[in-house]
Design a protein around this motif. Structure first.
Motif, short mmCIF file in Angstrom:
data_model
loop_
_atom_site.label_atom_id
_atom_site.label_comp_id
_atom_site.label_asym_id
_atom_site.label_seq_id
_atom_site.Cartn_x
_atom_site.Cartn_y
_atom_site.Cartn_z
N PHE A 1 -8.72 0.86 -0.07
CA PHE A 1 -8.56 -0.54 -0.65
C PHE A 1 -9.71 -1.14 0.24
CE2 PHE A 1 -5.15 -0.01 -3.25
CZ PHE A 1 -4.82 -1.31 -3.82
N HIS A 2 -9.92 -0.90 1.35
CA HIS A 2 -10.71 -1.61 2.41
C HIS A 2 -12.23 -1.47 1.74
CE1 HIS A 2 -13.82 -1.77 5.88
NE2 HIS A 2 -13.06 -2.77 6.20
N ASP A 3 -12.65 -0.55 1.30
CA ASP A 3 -13.84 0.06 0.68
C ASP A 3 -13.92 -0.89 -0.59
OD1 ASP A 3 -14.65 1.78 2.89
OD2 ASP A 3 -14.08 3.38 1.62
N LEU A 4 -12.94 -1.21 -1.33
CA LEU A 4 -12.92 -1.84 -2.53
C LEU A 4 -13.24 -3.32 -2.13
CD1 LEU A 4 -10.39 0.30 -4.80
CD2 LEU A 4 -12.71 0.07 -4.98
N VAL A 5 -12.49 -3.60 -1.15
CA VAL A 5 -12.55 -5.10 -0.87
C VAL A 5 -14.05 -5.28 -0.41
CG1 VAL A 5 -11.70 -6.83 0.75
CG2 VAL A 5 -10.13 -5.46 -0.54
N GLU A 6 -14.25 -4.52 0.53
CA GLU A 6 -15.75 -4.99 1.06
C GLU A 6 -16.87 -4.85 0.03
OE1 GLU A 6 -16.80 -5.27 4.32
OE2 GLU A 6 -14.83 -5.79 4.56
N GLY A 7 -16.59 -3.93 -0.88
CA GLY A 7 -17.59 -3.73 -2.15
C GLY A 7 -17.41 -4.99 -2.99
N GLY A 8 -16.28 -5.98 -3.06
CA GLY A 8 -16.27 -7.04 -3.83
C GLY A 8 -15.64 -6.79 -5.14
N TYR A 9 -15.03 -5.52 -5.19
CA TYR A 9 -14.30 -4.91 -6.65
C TYR A 9 -13.23 -5.75 -6.65
CZ TYR A 9 -18.10 -1.64 -6.69
OH TYR A 9 -19.55 -0.95 -6.51
N GLN B 1 0.87 -1.23 0.04
CA GLN B 1 -0.09 -0.04 0.15
C GLN B 1 0.97 1.19 -0.02
OE1 GLN B 1 -2.95 -0.29 3.06
NE2 GLN B 1 -4.09 -1.80 2.02
N GLN B 2 2.08 1.14 0.82
CA GLN B 2 3.01 2.20 0.62
C GLN B 2 3.50 2.56 -0.92
OE1 GLN B 2 3.66 4.57 3.30
NE2 GLN B 2 4.11 5.71 1.36
N ASP B 3 3.77 1.55 -1.48
CA ASP B 3 3.98 1.90 -2.92
C ASP B 3 3.16 2.26 -3.88
OD1 ASP B 3 6.55 0.29 -2.83
OD2 ASP B 3 5.65 -1.62 -3.11
N ILE B 4 1.99 2.10 -3.60
CA ILE B 4 0.66 2.65 -4.17
C ILE B 4 0.64 4.20 -4.00
CG2 ILE B 4 -1.95 2.68 -4.78
CD1 ILE B 4 -1.45 -0.56 -4.40
N ALA B 5 0.62 4.34 -2.45
CA ALA B 5 0.57 5.72 -2.00
C ALA B 5 1.82 6.49 -2.84
CB ALA B 5 0.70 5.66 -0.42
N ASN B 6 2.78 5.73 -2.85
CA ASN B 6 4.22 6.83 -3.52
C ASN B 6 3.70 6.98 -4.98
OD1 ASN B 6 5.36 6.88 -1.15
ND2 ASN B 6 6.74 5.26 -1.87
N MET B 7 2.85 5.96 -5.60
CA MET B 7 2.52 6.17 -7.11
C MET B 7 1.60 7.12 -7.38
SD MET B 7 2.87 2.29 -8.12
CE MET B 7 2.68 2.42 -10.02
N VAL B 8 0.60 7.18 -6.19
CA VAL B 8 -0.58 8.09 -6.74
C VAL B 8 -0.55 9.61 -5.91
CG1 VAL B 8 -2.10 6.26 -7.19
CG2 VAL B 8 -1.79 7.41 -4.96
N GLY B 9 0.62 9.87 -5.06
CA GLY B 9 0.74 11.03 -4.24
C GLY B 9 -0.13 11.13 -3.27
N SER B 10 -0.25 9.87 -2.52
CA SER B 10 -1.24 10.19 -1.16
C SER B 10 -0.35 9.56 -0.27
CB SER B 10 -2.40 9.09 -1.71
OG SER B 10 -3.36 9.52 -0.79
N SER B 11 -1.27 9.36 0.72
CA SER B 11 -0.84 8.73 2.17
C SER B 11 -1.28 7.12 2.20
CB SER B 11 -1.45 9.40 3.19
OG SER B 11 -2.95 9.26 3.55
N ARG B 12 -0.32 6.28 2.89
CA ARG B 12 -0.77 5.05 2.93
C ARG B 12 -2.07 4.94 3.68
NH1 ARG B 12 -1.00 1.38 6.25
NH2 ARG B 12 -0.57 2.43 8.26
N GLU B 13 -2.44 5.76 4.97
CA GLU B 13 -3.54 5.57 5.26
C GLU B 13 -4.83 5.74 4.54
OE1 GLU B 13 -0.29 6.22 7.91
OE2 GLU B 13 -1.01 7.31 6.34
N MET B 14 -4.75 6.57 3.53
CA MET B 14 -5.92 6.80 2.60
C MET B 14 -5.83 5.83 1.52
SD MET B 14 -8.27 8.70 1.34
CE MET B 14 -8.16 10.44 2.32
N VAL B 15 -4.83 5.32 1.29
CA VAL B 15 -4.80 4.25 0.34
C VAL B 15 -5.50 2.76 0.95
CG1 VAL B 15 -3.28 2.28 -0.88
CG2 VAL B 15 -2.85 4.62 -1.12
N ASN B 16 -5.02 2.58 2.18
CA ASN B 16 -5.86 1.42 3.15
C ASN B 16 -7.08 1.70 2.93
OD1 ASN B 16 -6.63 0.91 5.98
ND2 ASN B 16 -5.01 -0.69 5.25
#
Length: 217
Positions: free
Chosen positions: A191-199, A173-188
């Protein structure tokens, strides 16, 4: 080596004889995980083709914050700009796992270039594709929210296997945060919402996209 070289856009559509000539100029080098291959500001001039392993291209600011420009998988390449000019390297490249590279120096490449105009045409096309990708990435960073940037990154890196989209790169998640210019907490959180939604689902850092990602929040 010749088969690997044929996957590089510069050298695609060349004859076996021409590929053989280029391959003869290549030097193979191996590096451990987390080895610095290129440092921003270096005065080096070689093209690197990833024979085995993975690397990442990234920048750092004065505070040490890392911005990942891209993950470089097996069969891909980097360092091509230095083949054309004598300017310092514009980014850092580091291995993500034990890796080996085929390396072609600027002088050897330019000799091949003089001998085969097709290489020059292929290189122009490949560089144009790079510019388009960079323009799209800048636009996404400037105009999209974090959710949309994450979705775009996943879709860009995904490949289809048995009717399912899979991101094979083992990204934290830190790799992705670095790629999109965000924080790891926001990515987490996203991701939690996308997993919960079955995406999506994630196993051993491999991400599977199960259905069309929602258009945005």
């Amino acid at each position: 080596m010749k088969e690997l070289m044929s996957q590089v856009p510069f050298f695609s559509n060349l004859s076996d004889e021409d590929l053989e000539t280029i391959t003869k100029h290549a030097i193979r080098r191996s590096f451990p995980k987390n080895a610095a291959i290129i440092n921003e500001g270096d005065h080096t001039d070689s093209l690197y083709v990833v024979e085995k392993g993975r690397a990442k291209a990234f920048l750092t600011d004065r505070n040490g914050r890392e911005i990942v420009l891209g993950i470089i998988p097996q069969g891909s390449y980097f360092g091509e700009i230095a083949l054309l000019d004598s300017e310092p390297r514009s980014a850092n490249v580091m291995t993500l796992e034990p890796s080996s590279f085929l390396i072609i120096s600027r002088s050897d490449f330019q000799q091949c270039l003089r001998d085969n105009i097709d290489i020059a045409m292929n290189m122009l096309s490949a560089l144009t594709d790079r510019i388009r990708d960079l323009t799209g990435s800048i636009k996404s960073l400037a105009l999209s929210n974090v959710y949309r940037r994450i979705v775009n990154t996943l879709l860009k890196m995904a490949i289809e296997k048995d009717g399912v989209l899979i991101v094979e790169e083992k990204l934290t998640q830190q790799d992705i945060a670095n790629m999109v210019g965000s924080s790891r907490e926001m990515v987490n959180k996203i991701f939690h919402d996308l997993v919960e939604g079955g995406y999506i689902s994630s196993k051993s850092k491999q991400i599977t996209i199960h259905k069309k990602l929602p258009s945005g929040w």
